[in-house]
Motif scaffolding. Structure first.
Motif: not given
Length: 163
Positions: A103-105, A122-126, A140-141, A149-157
């Motif tokens: 999620h992008v702040s 609204r999101a940064r892919q990594g 997340v790379l 970088f660190c993120s607490s709101q992440v969607e995974f594929v």
């Protein structure tokens, strides 16, 4: 300084034992731990297709996985649980190297000159490369910059053919 180190270890109840240099059999347990960690890291790097330059991150993840599973020498106890007294939350485990959308702040979305704003991403892919236990966030790379970088709101594929 050797005497100071011995005193320090003794004061904490640590028994210091030495062995002959380059004799791996004397450190069999430690060597097995390293072999297992490297096997996990090697598999993670291979399956993800990420460059081998990310091996330190892969090893850190492998260590977390290794310490979060039952061990026979602890009567099938889990090292992290034994040390911390807290149960391992397996729901946070992800396939290392899978595609991750963080999620992008709001602060990152505010710059209109970079194409953000209302219609911006609204999101940064990594790629998922670990779990930061100290802050309970995912690592997340960003492959374009090489930054982690660190993120607490992440969607995974996590489907195998997706990464």
């Amino acid at each position: 300084t050797a005497g100071q180190m011995s005193d320090y270890l003794t004061s904490y109840g640590i028994r210091h034992e030495t062995n002959a240099p380059y004799v791996n059999t004397a450190m069999a347990v430690a060597e097995r731990v390293w072999r297992t960690a490297w096997s996990i890291a090697r598999a993670d790097l291979h399956m993800s297709g990420l460059d081998h330059c990310y091996w330190p991150i892969a090893i850190a993840h492998a260590e977390h996985v290794y310490l979060s599973r039952p061990h026979q020498y602890l009567s099938m106890g889990i090292p992290i649980e034994v040390v911390t007294g807290r149960e391992v939350d397996y729901s946070v485990f992800r396939a290392w190297g899978c595609t991750a959308f963080a999620h992008v702040s709001v602060d990152d979305q505010s710059s209109r000159c970079r194409g953000r704003g209302k219609l911006g991403a609204r999101a940064r892919q990594g790629r998922y490369v670990g779990y930061d236990r100290s802050s309970a966030t995912y690592l997340v790379l960003d492959e374009t910059t090489g930054d982690v970088f660190c993120s607490s709101q992440v969607e995974f594929v996590e489907e195998l053919d997706a990464y």
